[in-house]
Design a protein around this motif. Structure first.
Motif, PDB file in Angstrom:
ATOM      1  N   ARG A  34     100.032  62.066  42.649  1.00 11.56           N
ATOM      2  CA  ARG A  34      98.138  62.660  42.948  1.00 11.56           C
ATOM      3  C   ARG A  34      98.692  61.759  44.184  1.00 11.56           C
ATOM      4  O   ARG A  34      98.906  61.419  45.202  1.00 11.56           O
ATOM      5  N   VAL A  44     101.926  57.982  40.802  1.00 12.19           N
ATOM      6  CA  VAL A  44     100.775  57.155  39.581  1.00 12.19           C
ATOM      7  C   VAL A  44     101.233  56.798  38.625  1.00 12.19           C
ATOM      8  O   VAL A  44     101.344  55.076  38.035  1.00 12.19           O
ATOM      9  N   TYR A  55     103.445  51.923  36.217  1.00  9.47           N
ATOM     10  CA  TYR A  55     102.215  52.222  36.637  1.00  9.47           C
ATOM     11  C   TYR A  55     102.436  51.804  38.217  1.00  9.47           C
ATOM     12  O   TYR A  55     102.442  50.576  38.312  1.00  9.47           O
ATOM     13  N   VAL A  59      96.281  51.805  38.829  1.00  7.97           N
ATOM     14  CA  VAL A  59      95.825  52.292  37.270  1.00  7.97           C
ATOM     15  C   VAL A  59      96.770  51.706  36.121  1.00  7.97           C
ATOM     16  O   VAL A  59      96.099  52.007  35.136  1.00  7.97           O
ATOM     17  N   ASP A  85      89.888  58.094  42.105  1.00 11.64           N
ATOM     18  CA  ASP A  85      91.023  58.631  40.748  1.00 11.64           C
ATOM     19  C   ASP A  85      91.171  60.093  41.456  1.00 11.64           C
ATOM     20  O   ASP A  85      91.868  60.321  41.339  1.00 11.64           O
ATOM     21  N   TYR A  89      96.640  65.633  40.693  1.00 10.24           N
ATOM     22  CA  TYR A  89      97.503  65.265  40.195  1.00 10.24           C
ATOM     23  C   TYR A  89      98.745  66.761  39.715  1.00 10.24           C
ATOM     24  O   TYR A  89      99.152  67.472  39.394  1.00 10.24           O
TER      25      TYR A  89
END
Length: 111
Positions: A34, A44, A55, A59, A85, A89
């Protein structure tokens, strides 16, 4: 090789979205990155054909990356979304010594 991402949108904080990315090939690893305005692109999550996922810390516990049955699709289920967030993406694969990126899908989380 082509990747097509979709599923972005506008959601309130605490809400959920599911992103999808379909590739024209099957790669062992499919990744989500992202990029927020003014920031560098960051990794991400990753998902393998063995359905192992990793991850970034920010997140963990909120996002889940998983592959579709056909294995050329990766999903990113995003729960408990936060304003931080918000970003474009991108899905990514490394295939036959090259990197390939999808076109990006915009996620905006309002507070």
């Amino acid at each position: 090789v082509q990747l097509q991402a979709s599923g972005g949108g506008l959601v309130q904080a605490g809400g959920s979205l599911r992103l999808s990315c379909v590739a024209s090939v099957t790669a062992f690893n499919m990744d989500w990155y992202r990029q927020a305005p003014g920031s560098q692109r960051e990794w991400v999550a990753s998902s393998t054909t063995e359905n192992q996922s990793n991850y970034t810390d920010s997140v963990k516990g909120r996002f889940v990356a998983f592959r579709g049955v056909a294995m050329n699709t990766v999903y990113l289920q995003m729960n408990s979304l936060k304003p931080e967030d918000s970003a474009v993406y991108y899905c990514h694969i490394h295939y036959s010594v090259r990197d390939y990126w999808g076109q990006g899908t915009l996620v905006t989380v309002s507070s």
